[in-house]
Design a protein around this motif. Structure first.
Motif, PDB file in Angstrom:
ATOM      1  N   LEU A  10       0.813  -1.169  -0.103  1.00 12.70           N
ATOM      2  CA  LEU A  10       0.050   0.116   0.001  1.00 12.70           C
ATOM      3  C   LEU A  10       0.835   1.129   0.015  1.00 12.70           C
ATOM      4  N   LEU A  11       0.701   2.068  -1.147  1.00 14.85           N
ATOM      5  CA  LEU A  11       1.576   3.405  -1.056  1.00 14.85           C
ATOM      6  C   LEU A  11       0.777   4.313  -0.026  1.00 14.85           C
ATOM      7  N   ASP A  12       1.504   4.664   1.053  1.00 13.06           N
ATOM      8  CA  ASP A  12       0.830   5.393   2.230  1.00 13.06           C
ATOM      9  C   ASP A  12       1.813   6.489   2.788  1.00 13.06           C
ATOM     10  N   PRO A  13       1.330   7.826   2.557  1.00 11.16           N
ATOM     11  CA  PRO A  13       2.371   8.668   3.191  1.00 11.16           C
ATOM     12  C   PRO A  13       2.496   8.709   4.402  1.00 11.16           C
ATOM     13  N   TRP A  14       1.576   7.987   5.353  1.00 11.12           N
ATOM     14  CA  TRP A  14       1.935   7.751   6.731  1.00 11.12           C
ATOM     15  C   TRP A  14       2.807   6.751   6.954  1.00 11.12           C
ATOM     16  N   ALA A  15       3.357   6.059   6.172  1.00 12.23           N
ATOM     17  CA  ALA A  15       3.950   4.747   6.403  1.00 12.23           C
ATOM     18  C   ALA A  15       5.320   5.180   7.222  1.00 12.23           C
TER      19      ALA A  15
ATOM     20  N   ILE B 268      -2.947   2.105  -4.373  1.00 13.26           N
ATOM     21  CA  ILE B 268      -2.751   3.535  -4.314  1.00 13.26           C
ATOM     22  C   ILE B 268      -4.263   4.256  -3.922  1.00 13.26           C
ATOM     23  N   GLY B 269      -4.404   4.952  -3.112  1.00 11.55           N
ATOM     24  CA  GLY B 269      -5.614   5.492  -2.556  1.00 11.55           C
ATOM     25  C   GLY B 269      -6.413   6.312  -3.488  1.00 11.55           C
ATOM     26  N   GLY B 270      -7.611   6.295  -4.058  1.00 10.70           N
ATOM     27  CA  GLY B 270      -8.048   6.947  -5.032  1.00 10.70           C
ATOM     28  C   GLY B 270      -8.767   8.230  -4.108  1.00 10.70           C
ATOM     29  N   ILE B 271      -7.625   8.977  -3.522  1.00 10.38           N
ATOM     30  CA  ILE B 271      -8.156  10.167  -2.876  1.00 10.38           C
ATOM     31  C   ILE B 271      -7.805  11.306  -3.449  1.00 10.38           C
ATOM     32  N   VAL B 272      -8.404  12.453  -3.316  1.00 11.83           N
ATOM     33  CA  VAL B 272      -7.990  13.885  -3.526  1.00 11.83           C
ATOM     34  C   VAL B 272      -8.336  14.822  -2.526  1.00 11.83           C
TER      35      VAL B 272
ATOM     36  N   GLY C 116      -5.640  10.646   6.999  1.00 14.05           N
ATOM     37  CA  GLY C 116      -5.603   9.519   7.382  1.00 14.05           C
ATOM     38  C   GLY C 116      -6.395   8.461   6.686  1.00 14.05           C
ATOM     39  N   THR C 117      -6.915   8.956   5.684  1.00 13.66           N
ATOM     40  CA  THR C 117      -7.452   7.856   5.135  1.00 13.66           C
ATOM     41  C   THR C 117      -7.024   6.796   4.404  1.00 13.66           C
ATOM     42  N   THR C 118      -5.518   6.798   3.930  1.00 11.25           N
ATOM     43  CA  THR C 118      -4.776   5.931   3.334  1.00 11.25           C
ATOM     44  C   THR C 118      -4.553   4.646   4.223  1.00 11.25           C
TER      45      THR C 118
ATOM     46  N   GLY D   1       7.317  17.855  -0.074  1.00 14.03           N
ATOM     47  CA  GLY D   1       7.940  18.106  -1.287  1.00 14.03           C
ATOM     48  C   GLY D   1       7.745  16.695  -2.186  1.00 14.03           C
ATOM     49  N   VAL D   2       7.029  16.022  -1.817  1.00 16.60           N
ATOM     50  CA  VAL D   2       6.678  14.842  -2.844  1.00 16.60           C
ATOM     51  C   VAL D   2       5.166  15.086  -3.085  1.00 16.60           C
ATOM     52  N   PRO D   3       5.122  15.216  -4.434  1.00 17.44           N
ATOM     53  CA  PRO D   3       3.498  15.464  -4.660  1.00 17.44           C
ATOM     54  C   PRO D   3       2.642  14.229  -4.434  1.00 17.44           C
ATOM     55  N   ASP D   4       1.504  14.686  -4.018  1.00 15.98           N
ATOM     56  CA  ASP D   4       0.789  13.603  -3.811  1.00 15.98           C
ATOM     57  C   ASP D   4      -0.610  13.322  -4.836  1.00 15.98           C
ATOM     58  N   ARG D   5      -0.508  13.513  -5.911  1.00 15.05           N
ATOM     59  CA  ARG D   5      -1.494  13.253  -6.973  1.00 15.05           C
ATOM     60  C   ARG D   5      -1.274  11.827  -7.221  1.00 15.05           C
ATOM     61  N   ILE D   6      -2.390  11.132  -7.473  1.00 10.74           N
ATOM     62  CA  ILE D   6      -2.221   9.523  -7.723  1.00 10.74           C
ATOM     63  C   ILE D   6      -1.372   9.490  -8.981  1.00 10.74           C
ATOM     64  N   ASN D   7      -1.522  10.110  -9.918  1.00  5.52           N
ATOM     65  CA  ASN D   7      -1.016   9.816 -11.307  1.00  5.52           C
ATOM     66  C   ASN D   7       0.876  10.008 -11.097  1.00  5.52           C
ATOM     67  N   LEU D   8       1.094  11.194 -10.275  1.00 11.11           N
ATOM     68  CA  LEU D   8       2.383  11.203 -10.008  1.00 11.11           C
ATOM     69  C   LEU D   8       3.002  10.078  -9.106  1.00 11.11           C
ATOM     70  N   ILE D   9       2.265   9.652  -8.181  1.00 17.40           N
ATOM     71  CA  ILE D   9       2.731   8.715  -7.427  1.00 17.40           C
ATOM     72  C   ILE D   9       2.941   7.498  -8.221  1.00 17.40           C
ATOM     73  N   LEU D  10       1.901   7.361  -9.039  1.00 17.16           N
ATOM     74  CA  LEU D  10       2.040   6.090  -9.960  1.00 17.16           C
ATOM     75  C   LEU D  10       3.534   6.246 -11.090  1.00 17.16           C
TER      76      LEU D  10
HETATM   77  N1  SAM Z   1      -5.447  12.210   2.579  1.00 17.63           N
HETATM   78  C1  SAM Z   1      -4.998  10.960   2.342  1.00 17.63           C
HETATM   79  C2  SAM Z   1      -4.168  10.563   3.661  1.00 17.63           C
HETATM   80  O1  SAM Z   1      -4.216  11.212   4.647  1.00 17.63           O
HETATM   81  O2  SAM Z   1      -3.711   9.334   3.724  1.00 17.63           O
HETATM   82  C3  SAM Z   1      -3.715  11.219   1.505  1.00 17.63           C
HETATM   83  C4  SAM Z   1      -4.353  10.983  -0.094  1.00 17.63           C
HETATM   84  S1  SAM Z   1      -2.923  11.425  -1.348  1.00 17.63           S
HETATM   85  C5  SAM Z   1      -3.683  12.871  -2.122  1.00 17.63           C
HETATM   86  C6  SAM Z   1      -3.627  10.032  -2.446  1.00 17.63           C
HETATM   87  C7  SAM Z   1      -3.005   8.779  -2.601  1.00 17.63           C
HETATM   88  O3  SAM Z   1      -1.673   8.789  -3.204  1.00 17.63           O
HETATM   89  C8  SAM Z   1      -2.643   8.124  -1.031  1.00 17.63           C
HETATM   90  O4  SAM Z   1      -3.853   7.327  -0.601  1.00 17.63           O
HETATM   91  C9  SAM Z   1      -1.438   7.310  -1.433  1.00 17.63           C
HETATM   92  O5  SAM Z   1      -1.751   5.776  -1.950  1.00 17.63           O
HETATM   93  C10 SAM Z   1      -0.644   8.054  -2.505  1.00 17.63           C
HETATM   94  N2  SAM Z   1       0.465   8.944  -1.664  1.00 17.63           N
HETATM   95  C11 SAM Z   1       0.365  10.112  -1.746  1.00 17.63           C
HETATM   96  N3  SAM Z   1       1.759  10.725  -1.318  1.00 17.63           N
HETATM   97  C12 SAM Z   1       2.258   9.728  -0.972  1.00 17.63           C
HETATM   98  C13 SAM Z   1       3.491   9.402  -0.494  1.00 17.63           C
HETATM   99  N4  SAM Z   1       4.565  10.344  -0.218  1.00 17.63           N
HETATM  100  N5  SAM Z   1       3.988   8.107  -0.450  1.00 17.63           N
HETATM  101  C14 SAM Z   1       3.349   6.883  -0.552  1.00 17.63           C
HETATM  102  N6  SAM Z   1       1.880   7.199  -1.417  1.00 17.63           N
HETATM  103  C15 SAM Z   1       1.623   8.304  -1.516  1.00 17.63           C
END
Ligand code: SAM
Length: 197
Positions: free
Chosen positions: A105-110, A126-130, A138-140, A167-176
């Motif tokens: 799971l790609l998770d910014p909170w990991a 990847i979370g389908g979250i904007v 915390g939804t991821t 500094g890491v973009p959080d857009r789904i397509n950019l993470i991908l």
């Molecule tokens: N609001 C969400 C949260 O607090 O968990 C973040 C949503 S982010 C806009 C959309 C998705 O991109 C996340 O669910 C995660 O899968 C991925 N993502 C964004 N930034 C990331 C990072 N720095 N590392 C890993 N995954 C990331």
């Protein structure tokens, strides 16, 4: 098949020959679709459209999976859903039906960064979250809990610059895109992040 299909089949063959890794599923989990505003849903659809383009650049459409796809989400997409794998049920059900017991799971909170040893996984989620409104923090990790409650082993991994997700973009397509560059172009994490900026 059209010329276009031939090109895709050709690319599939090339990637099969050169890739060190399996051809995993890249799953965008739309469990939180209904929590988005109309504007966010529009942005989400745009990011998914870009993800579709990317997966076709690196692999082929069917490797991109949208789960929890409801009628509204379906009708919001701007690309042919028949070209990807669309799944109406939950992510854990998709994985179970495909014999996959664990996923990244790609998770910014990991705690941990994603590393090459993770790239052998059969599924990346990847979370389908904007986040345009501030109510989805915390939804991821919650997506991860849902999977674990349903017997999927989840490895949570982040993309960071020296441990920091600022500094890491959080857009789904950019993470991908960062992930695809690391996996299929052998790019280091920092390098991949810089290239998409
Ligand atoms: N609001 C969400 C949260 O607090 O968990 C973040 C949503 S982010 C806009 C959309 C998705 O991109 C996340 O669910 C995660 O899968 C991925 N993502 C964004 N930034 C990331 C990072 N720095 N590392 C890993 N995954 C990331």
């Amino acid at each position: 098949p059209s010329d276009h299909d031939d090109i895709i089949i050709g690319k599939e063959k090339i990637i099969e020959e050169i890739s060190k890794y399996e051809h995993p599923y890249f799953i965008i989990d739309l469990m939180y679709w209904d929590e988005h505003t109309i504007k966010e849903k529009r942005k989400l659809a745009l990011q998914l459209n870009q993800s579709y383009g990317l997966i076709r650049d690196y692999l082929w459409g069917e490797r991109l999976v949208l789960t929890w796809l409801n009628k509204e989400a379906e009708s919001s997409m701007h690309f042919p859903l028949s070209r990807i794998t669309s799944f109406k049920g939950p992510t854990h059900q998709f994985l179970a039906e495909n014999g996959i017991k664990e996923a990244i799971l790609l998770d910014p909170w990991a705690k941990r960064d994603i590393k090459p040893e993770d790239f052998t996984s059969k599924a990346f989620i990847i979370g389908g979250i904007v986040d345009k409104t501030g109510d989805k923090k915390g939804t991821t990790p919650r997506i991860g809990e849902k999977l674990q409650e349903n017997k999927i082993k989840v490895k949570r991994r982040k993309i960071s610059l020296m441990g920091d997700t600022v500094g890491v973009p959080d857009r789904i397509n950019l993470i991908l895109e960062i992930l695809l560059k690391m996996m299929f172009e052998d790019k280091k994490m920092e390098e991949a992040i810089l290239e998409i900026q």
